[in-house]
Scaffold this motif. Structure first.
Motif, PDB file in Angstrom:
ATOM      1  N   GLU A  71     -15.314   4.175  11.984  1.00  0.00           N
ATOM      2  CA  GLU A  71     -16.718   5.220  13.328  1.00  0.00           C
ATOM      3  C   GLU A  71     -16.639   5.984  14.430  1.00  0.00           C
ATOM      4  O   GLU A  71     -15.632   5.509  15.496  1.00  0.00           O
ATOM      5  CB  GLU A  71     -16.542   3.614  14.470  1.00  0.00           C
ATOM      6  N   ASP A 116     -11.359  -4.486  14.810  1.00  0.00           N
ATOM      7  CA  ASP A 116     -11.503  -3.000  15.257  1.00  0.00           C
ATOM      8  C   ASP A 116     -10.382  -2.400  15.461  1.00  0.00           C
ATOM      9  O   ASP A 116      -9.674  -2.578  16.640  1.00  0.00           O
ATOM     10  CB  ASP A 116     -12.231  -2.858  15.757  1.00  0.00           C
ATOM     11  N   HIS A 163     -13.354   5.989  20.639  1.00  0.00           N
ATOM     12  CA  HIS A 163     -12.806   5.934  19.591  1.00  0.00           C
ATOM     13  C   HIS A 163     -12.510   7.491  19.921  1.00  0.00           C
ATOM     14  O   HIS A 163     -13.047   8.412  20.098  1.00  0.00           O
ATOM     15  CB  HIS A 163     -14.224   5.686  18.805  1.00  0.00           C
ATOM     16  N   HIS A 211     -12.911  -1.701  11.132  1.00  0.00           N
ATOM     17  CA  HIS A 211     -13.512  -1.180  11.835  1.00  0.00           C
ATOM     18  C   HIS A 211     -11.931   0.312  11.933  1.00  0.00           C
ATOM     19  O   HIS A 211     -11.138  -0.379  12.574  1.00  0.00           O
ATOM     20  CB  HIS A 211     -13.888  -0.829  12.821  1.00  0.00           C
ATOM     21  N   HIS A 216     -10.033  -1.377  19.213  1.00  0.00           N
ATOM     22  CA  HIS A 216     -10.164  -2.024  20.153  1.00  0.00           C
ATOM     23  C   HIS A 216      -9.524  -3.030  20.446  1.00  0.00           C
ATOM     24  O   HIS A 216      -8.905  -3.264  21.280  1.00  0.00           O
ATOM     25  CB  HIS A 216     -11.475  -3.087  19.907  1.00  0.00           C
TER      26      HIS A 216
END
Ligand code: FE
Ligand code: FE
Ligand code: ZN
Length: 277
Positions: free
Chosen positions: A256, A176, A226, A211, A179
């Motif tokens: 996302e 991600d 996000h 992601h 992240h």
């Protein structure tokens, strides 16, 4: 070819998600296998799955990604929470067998003060209970932002979980971008080095999905908020470099970002435009 999609609501079933994906020119999508806050999963309707698989074949939708509920915590200190994790993941993997050959992603968990070692041990134990030699789904550990006591914000932690899983052939990693950035990996200025570090510690063949999210916070913030593509601290240029990077470009990408469907359609169009064929 860039295979990109976004997170879709699974409340109307598989065929509905397939149609939505086509409407926004996505080639894949992610969905929650059940209510993200936990609870029971809706029964699978075999005819819906069959209609979806036919539709997906006609419209080149593939590599769909199931996402476990957020409340699933394999390394909770509370036995009831760990029991839910075991039950939910077992059921989810049975459900994923209706659409064989895809991936199922989960957040490794939060050790809630028990320490990283205990957390990793509990996560590996859960995996060794749920993974079956005959399954057709690859289970992915998601790279985490390191918010609170989250495990998985360091590549080393994911490597340790993988090392302890008996059926590694059914395991992989989902990276991600928000992240890892929040976790302190500088994918804006040092993308090649981050990729090399991932390869050294985990191994690039384990990377199965990305992601794609911008981040509302600066490098190393450990926040996990996000942002839309180009509206955060990672920025559109870095996103374009990521989708075109040789280590990533053949992987499926899932947005996302905080968007409704038209926003996702715009992001998908932007990224397709900037993908080098
Ligand atoms: Fe996630
Ligand atoms: Fe994610
Ligand atoms: Zn997140």
């Amino acid at each position: 070819m860039l295979r990109i999609g976004c997170h879709l609501s699974s409340s109307k079933g598989y065929l509905a998600m397939g149609r939505e994906a086509v409407n926004i020119k996505a080639g894949t999508f992610q969905f929650f296998t059940r209510n993200p806050r936990g609870g029971n999963a809706k029964a699978i309707v075999p005819s819906d799955v069959k209609d979806f698989l036919d539709f997906a074949g006609e419209h080149d939708i593939s590599r769909i990604l199931g996402h476990a509920p957020y409340t699933l915590n394999a390394c909770s200190a509370d036995e009831k929470v760990r029991d839910f994790a075991l039950r939910a993941m077992t059921e989810d993997l049975e459900r994923m067998e209706y659409t064989p050959g895809n991936c199922y992603n989960f957040h490794p968990g939060s050790h809630v003060g028990q320490g990283v070692e205990t957390g990793i041990d509990l996560i590996a134990r859960l995996l060794n209970q749920v993974l079956k030699p005959e399954q057709h789904t690859t289970v992915l550990l998601e790279t985490m932002a390191g918010k609170g006591s989250e495990i998985g914000s360091r590549f080393e932690e994911l490597r340790e979980i993988l090392d302890r899983a008996d059926l590694k052939e059914h395991m992989g990693v989902c990276l991600d971008t928000c992240h890892v950035w929040d976790g302190g990996y500088d994918i804006v200025n040092h993308l090649d080095q981050v990729v090399a570090e991932f390869d050294r510690i985990i191994g690039l063949p384990r990377l199965k999905a990305v992601h794609l999210n911008d981040s509302m916070n600066p490098l190393g913030a450990h926040k996990d908020r996000h942002a839309r593509i180009g509206e955060g601290h990672i920025g559109a240029d870095a996103m374009v470099r990521i989708i075109n990077h040789p280590a990533f470009r053949e992987l499926p990408f899932y947005l996302e970002t905080p968007n409704e469907l038209p926003g996702y359609a715009r992001e998908i169009a932007f990224l397709q435009e900037h993908y080098e064929d």
